[in-house]
Design a protein around this motif. Structure first.
Motif, short mmCIF file in Angstrom:
data_model
loop_
_atom_site.label_atom_id
_atom_site.label_comp_id
_atom_site.label_asym_id
_atom_site.label_seq_id
_atom_site.Cartn_x
_atom_site.Cartn_y
_atom_site.Cartn_z
N THR A 123 0.81 -1.22 0.00
CA THR A 123 0.00 0.00 0.00
C THR A 123 0.84 1.27 0.00
O THR A 123 0.30 2.37 0.06
CB THR A 123 -0.94 0.02 1.22
N GLY A 124 2.16 1.13 -0.05
CA GLY A 124 3.01 2.31 -0.18
C GLY A 124 3.42 2.98 1.11
O GLY A 124 3.93 4.11 1.10
N ILE A 125 3.22 2.33 2.23
CA ILE A 125 3.64 2.91 3.51
C ILE A 125 5.17 2.90 3.58
O ILE A 125 5.80 1.88 3.30
CB ILE A 125 3.05 2.11 4.69
N PRO A 126 5.79 4.03 3.91
CA PRO A 126 7.26 4.11 3.96
C PRO A 126 7.80 3.33 5.16
O PRO A 126 7.93 3.87 6.26
CB PRO A 126 7.54 5.60 4.09
N THR A 127 8.12 2.07 4.95
CA THR A 127 8.47 1.20 6.07
C THR A 127 9.75 1.63 6.78
O THR A 127 9.85 1.51 8.00
CB THR A 127 8.63 -0.26 5.58
N GLU A 128 10.74 2.14 6.03
CA GLU A 128 11.97 2.59 6.68
C GLU A 128 11.71 3.79 7.59
O GLU A 128 12.32 3.92 8.65
CB GLU A 128 13.03 2.95 5.63
N ARG A 129 10.79 4.62 7.17
CA ARG A 129 10.43 5.76 8.02
C ARG A 129 9.75 5.28 9.29
O ARG A 129 9.97 5.80 10.38
CB ARG A 129 9.51 6.70 7.25
N VAL A 130 8.91 4.26 9.15
CA VAL A 130 8.22 3.70 10.31
C VAL A 130 9.23 3.05 11.26
O VAL A 130 9.14 3.21 12.48
CB VAL A 130 7.16 2.67 9.87
N ILE A 131 10.19 2.32 10.71
CA ILE A 131 11.22 1.69 11.54
C ILE A 131 12.04 2.74 12.27
O ILE A 131 12.35 2.61 13.46
CB ILE A 131 12.12 0.78 10.68
N PHE A 132 12.39 3.80 11.55
CA PHE A 132 13.13 4.91 12.16
C PHE A 132 12.34 5.50 13.34
O PHE A 132 12.88 5.72 14.43
CB PHE A 132 13.38 5.99 11.10
N ALA A 133 11.05 5.73 13.11
CA ALA A 133 10.19 6.29 14.17
C ALA A 133 10.07 5.33 15.35
O ALA A 133 10.02 5.75 16.51
CB ALA A 133 8.81 6.62 13.61
N THR A 134 10.03 4.04 15.06
CA THR A 134 9.95 3.03 16.12
C THR A 134 11.16 3.11 17.04
O THR A 134 11.03 3.09 18.27
CB THR A 134 9.84 1.62 15.52
N TRP A 135 12.35 3.22 16.44
CA TRP A 135 13.56 3.34 17.25
C TRP A 135 13.58 4.64 18.04
O TRP A 135 13.98 4.67 19.20
CB TRP A 135 14.81 3.23 16.37
N VAL A 136 13.16 5.70 17.40
CA VAL A 136 13.16 7.01 18.08
C VAL A 136 12.24 6.98 19.30
O VAL A 136 12.62 7.38 20.41
CB VAL A 136 12.74 8.13 17.11
N ILE A 137 11.01 6.50 19.10
CA ILE A 137 10.04 6.50 20.20
C ILE A 137 10.43 5.49 21.27
O ILE A 137 10.46 5.80 22.47
CB ILE A 137 8.63 6.20 19.66
N GLY A 138 10.74 4.26 20.84
CA GLY A 138 11.07 3.21 21.80
C GLY A 138 12.31 3.53 22.61
O GLY A 138 12.33 3.40 23.84
N ALA A 139 13.38 3.98 21.93
CA ALA A 139 14.61 4.31 22.64
C ALA A 139 14.44 5.56 23.49
O ALA A 139 14.98 5.64 24.61
CB ALA A 139 15.75 4.51 21.64
N GLY A 140 13.69 6.53 22.99
CA GLY A 140 13.45 7.74 23.77
C GLY A 140 12.74 7.44 25.08
O GLY A 140 13.10 7.97 26.14
N LEU A 141 11.74 6.58 25.02
CA LEU A 141 11.02 6.20 26.23
C LEU A 141 11.92 5.40 27.17
O LEU A 141 11.85 5.56 28.40
CB LEU A 141 9.78 5.38 25.87
N ALA A 142 12.78 4.55 26.61
CA ALA A 142 13.72 3.77 27.44
C ALA A 142 14.68 4.71 28.16
O ALA A 142 14.96 4.54 29.36
CB ALA A 142 14.48 2.77 26.59
#
Length: 348
Positions: free
Chosen positions: A239-258
């Protein structure tokens, strides 16, 4: 009845007996109501920083599909980096540079002398929290770039093994720089209405961060993309979702909360060590599994259950054994609800 169900029934009966004993202690005055209130409050505090870390771990699993064992040491990274900056700022002109930079590794820069509490050094404390988040995010992104990205298509097992190696590397790099000794870095906090100001700071900060994650996931395009990718990565690609951008955001949010969790844990406990996150990792995994792997709100709920359980168990068992209660409860829940409290709902 299967053997598994029989074990579950026995554990459930044990919980019922303990709850009955709790009521008895309250009615007879053996357990003062005030002490029960303090226990529940301590459980709530513990659940907040466990919950912050559990959200990040749950997001990593649901989107990247691997159990990240380096998550605990990202917590430790946030603790050390954040409090180093807090000491550098708060202790300027009071303690020598080496004592502040190494977080009292040479015995200098006592927390009381430096004034490490929210009232005495509010700017240092706030900037320390921001630094903990930023540094942990940068470290997590660097690790993903250097290690995890190359293994992303190899499956969960190679990534899991790599994360164990990353965890050990992070921990011992911190030990080389800061030394492995546990040290006190936070001054005794003043109280408002009988509650530590540091605990109130933790509550406000954690709730604000959890609310921010909720709003991002539910009401932003990025949040919807993250939920879609956690549900079905292949469909998200089509469906065209930018998966690398999502992965980047996952690391940012997850690591930031950690990182924030690590910093706030030290603010509450007053001490920091290189094993801080590693010792918490099992409780964080327990919260994620209990709530339902992949569910953000399940991770929060699981953390609340774990936090209250480990503190309430102190009524019957010593503090060095109270984590046993959390795992017994996790086993009990999983026997009757194998998918966890939220049945493995993905990210939502």
């Amino acid at each position: 009845m299967t053997a598994q169900e029989l074990v579950g029934v026995v554990l459930l009966l044990g919980v019922v007996v303990l709850m009955g004993d709790l009521v008895r202690q309250l009615l007879t005055g053996e357990l003062p109501v005030g002490r029960l209130g303090s226990i529940l409050w301590a459980g709530f505090i513990d659940s907040l920083y466990i919950g912050l870390a559990a959200i990040g771990l749950s997001m990593t699993y649901s989107i990247l599909q691997f159990a990240n064992f380096s998550h605990g040491d990202l917590i430790t990274t946030g603790a050390f980096s954040g409090w180093t900056v807090a000491y550098l700022i708060g202790g300027f002109g009071v303690a020598d540079l080496s004592s502040r930079l190494l977080l009292r590794a040479n015995g200098g820069a006592q927390p009381g002398t430096v004034g490490m509490d929210v009232f005495a050094a509010p700017v240092a404390i706030v900037l320390g929290l921001v630094t903990a988040v930023v540094v942990t995010v940068l470290v997590a992104l660097a690790i993903d770039r250097l290690v995890y990205r190359k293994l992303r298509n190899e499956g969960g097992i190679p990534l899991l093994i790599a994360s164990v190696g990353v965890a050990l590397a992070l921990r011992y790099l911190l030990a080389v720089f800061y030394t492995p000794e546990t040290r006190g870095v936070v001054a005794q906090a003043p109280k408002l209405a009988g509650v530590s100001v540091h605990q109130l700071t933790l509550v406000v900060s954690a709730i604000a961060l959890i609310t921010g994650v909720h709003l991002l996931l539910q009401y932003t395009k990025l949040g919807k993309s993250m939920r879609a990718m956690s549900d079905n990565k292949d469909l998200a690609l089509i469906t065209g979702i930018p998966t690398e951008r999502v992965i980047f955001a996952t690391w940012v949010i997850g690591a930031g909360l950690a990182g924030a969790a690590g910093y706030l844990i030290v603010l509450d406990r007053g001490t920091v060590s290189i094993n801080l996150g590693w010792f918490l990792l099992l409780l964080i995994f327990a919260a994620v599994i209990l709530g339902g792997i992949g569910s953000i709100y399940g991770a929060i709920s699981g953390a609340l259950v774990i936090g209250i359980t480990i503190n309430l168990s102190l009524v019957w068992i010593p503090s060095d054994m109270n984590t046993i209660a959390a795992f017994v409860l996790m086993i009990l829940v999983l026997i009757f609800r194998p998918d966890g409290l939220f049945s493995g709902v993905q990210t939502t």
